[in-house]
Design an enzyme around this catalytic site. Structure first.
Site, PDB file in Angstrom:
ATOM      1  N   LEU A 106       0.865  -1.165   0.000  1.00 45.81           N
ATOM      2  CA  LEU A 106       0.000   0.000   0.000  1.00 45.81           C
ATOM      3  C   LEU A 106       0.907   1.222   0.000  1.00 45.81           C
ATOM      4  O   LEU A 106       1.966   1.215   0.632  1.00 45.81           O
ATOM      5  CB  LEU A 106      -0.896   0.019   1.248  1.00 45.81           C
ATOM      6  CG  LEU A 106      -1.983  -1.051   1.354  1.00 45.81           C
ATOM      7  CD1 LEU A 106      -2.702  -0.933   2.694  1.00 45.81           C
ATOM      8  CD2 LEU A 106      -2.983  -0.926   0.212  1.00 45.81           C
ATOM      9  N   ASP A 107       0.500   2.281  -0.706  1.00 47.39           N
ATOM     10  CA  ASP A 107       1.296   3.499  -0.718  1.00 47.39           C
ATOM     11  C   ASP A 107       1.480   4.020   0.699  1.00 47.39           C
ATOM     12  O   ASP A 107       0.667   3.747   1.596  1.00 47.39           O
ATOM     13  CB  ASP A 107       0.610   4.574  -1.570  1.00 47.39           C
ATOM     14  CG  ASP A 107       0.465   4.146  -3.025  1.00 47.39           C
ATOM     15  OD1 ASP A 107       1.296   3.341  -3.490  1.00 47.39           O
ATOM     16  OD2 ASP A 107      -0.479   4.613  -3.687  1.00 47.39           O
ATOM     17  N   LYS A 108       2.520   4.798   0.882  1.00 49.64           N
ATOM     18  CA  LYS A 108       2.833   5.330   2.211  1.00 49.64           C
ATOM     19  C   LYS A 108       1.656   6.091   2.816  1.00 49.64           C
ATOM     20  O   LYS A 108       1.385   5.995   4.017  1.00 49.64           O
ATOM     21  CB  LYS A 108       4.067   6.250   2.117  1.00 49.64           C
ATOM     22  CG  LYS A 108       4.542   6.806   3.432  1.00 49.64           C
ATOM     23  CD  LYS A 108       5.787   7.655   3.231  1.00 49.64           C
ATOM     24  CE  LYS A 108       6.224   8.325   4.520  1.00 49.64           C
ATOM     25  NZ  LYS A 108       7.428   9.176   4.328  1.00 49.64           N
ATOM     26  N   THR A 110      -1.508   5.639   2.057  1.00 53.32           N
ATOM     27  CA  THR A 110      -2.735   4.835   2.014  1.00 53.32           C
ATOM     28  C   THR A 110      -2.787   3.940   3.242  1.00 53.32           C
ATOM     29  O   THR A 110      -1.769   3.398   3.669  1.00 53.32           O
ATOM     30  CB  THR A 110      -2.776   3.967   0.743  1.00 53.32           C
ATOM     31  OG1 THR A 110      -2.756   4.827  -0.399  1.00 53.32           O
ATOM     32  CG2 THR A 110      -4.025   3.106   0.701  1.00 53.32           C
ATOM     33  N   HIS A 196      -0.076   3.307  -7.884  1.00 52.28           N
ATOM     34  CA  HIS A 196      -1.030   4.401  -7.623  1.00 52.28           C
ATOM     35  C   HIS A 196      -2.298   4.251  -8.469  1.00 52.28           C
ATOM     36  O   HIS A 196      -2.875   5.250  -8.913  1.00 52.28           O
ATOM     37  CB  HIS A 196      -0.399   5.763  -7.934  1.00 52.28           C
ATOM     38  CG  HIS A 196       0.671   6.183  -6.976  1.00 52.28           C
ATOM     39  ND1 HIS A 196       0.583   5.988  -5.618  1.00 52.28           N
ATOM     40  CD2 HIS A 196       1.842   6.809  -7.184  1.00 52.28           C
ATOM     41  CE1 HIS A 196       1.671   6.469  -5.029  1.00 52.28           C
ATOM     42  NE2 HIS A 196       2.455   6.969  -5.958  1.00 52.28           N
TER      43      HIS A 196
END
Length: 251
Positions: A106-108, A110, A196
């Protein structure tokens, strides 16, 4: 799992120290197998059939561990990072010997559902692009998300690099009013995991995601009672549903 494995490997895997430390345990007579004191830390044992004790305490062997983490913002989905805290930094040291890793990322910025395990076979089944394991996100979006966006996502949209996404299911929970700075609230299920991707899909229709949270991966749903930054082991039912899902979607 092999029928047998080395005693020192089993004990190391259950948190009793390094192989050299386990050798010292054996040397001082602290380890027994089926009631007999062990003299060789390298002897073969059966983890399910043999009764193993260390200092009189029974040893419970587990080959794999499965943790559901509600990843908070600001933490990276990696096993190590030189700048930021990683998801493994949130896990108690008692799990360190399992060599856990995040299944996907997961993105930082998110948050939400992230599975941590040491089961490489299951991880591959869930991550392989050919499996098309669905992932569902809750998002808050600037702009009025409407039926035209729903139709576009159902067809597949073209991202900024020219990639055309697979069809995705958009559920509009609340259509925002931009005139009142009101955000739209949605749930989006995608069948792939491009970089993303959710944010870029909304960019393609002229909107911006300001909050993103993953709430499901395949049959596994984020526990609503699990606060951000906390984790728990999967229930037997959750673990079996993931395995069955992976087996069913074999390529």
């Amino acid at each position: 799992m092999k029928a047998t494995l080395r005693l020192d490997k089993l004990l190391a895997h259950t948190g009793f120290g390094t192989r050299s430390e386990i050798k010292q345990l054996v040397k001082r007579g602290a380890v027994s197998v089926n009631g007999r004191t062990v003299k060789d830390s390298g002897q073969q044992v059966h983890p399910e059939r043999d009764e193993i004790h260390v200092d009189g305490e029974p040893v419970v062997y587990r080959e794999f561990v499965y943790l559901m983490l509600n990843k908070p913002q600001g933490v990276v989905s990696a096993t190590e990072d030189t700048r930021d805290r990683t998801v493994l930094d949130l896990i108690e040291s008692s799990y360190a010997h399992f060599d856990l890793f995040p299944v996907g990322r997961l993105d930082k910025d998110t948050e939400g559902l992230l599975l941590l395990t040491n089961d490489g076979k299951l991880a591959h089944q869930l991550l392989s692009p050919r499996k098309h394991v669905p992932k569902t996100y809750y998002a808050e979006v600037e702009g009025a998300v409407d039926e035209s966006d729903k139709a576009a996502f159902a067809r597949g949209v073209t991202l900024d690099d020219g990639y055309v996404t697979m069809p995705a299911e958009l559920v509009i929970l609340h259509r925002g009013n931009p005139a009142q700075s009101e955000l739209s609230r949605i749930e989006l299920t995608i069948m792939e995991g491009k970089f993303h991707q959710v944010k870029r899909m909304f960019q393609s229709v002229g909107k911006r995601v300001v909050f993103l949270k993953r709430i499901a991966m395949g049959p596994l749903k984020l526990d609503p009672n699990l606060p951000a930054g906390k984790y728990r082991e999967l229930t037997e039912k959750e673990r079996l549903s993931l395995k069955e899902h992976g087996e069913y979607h074999k390529s």
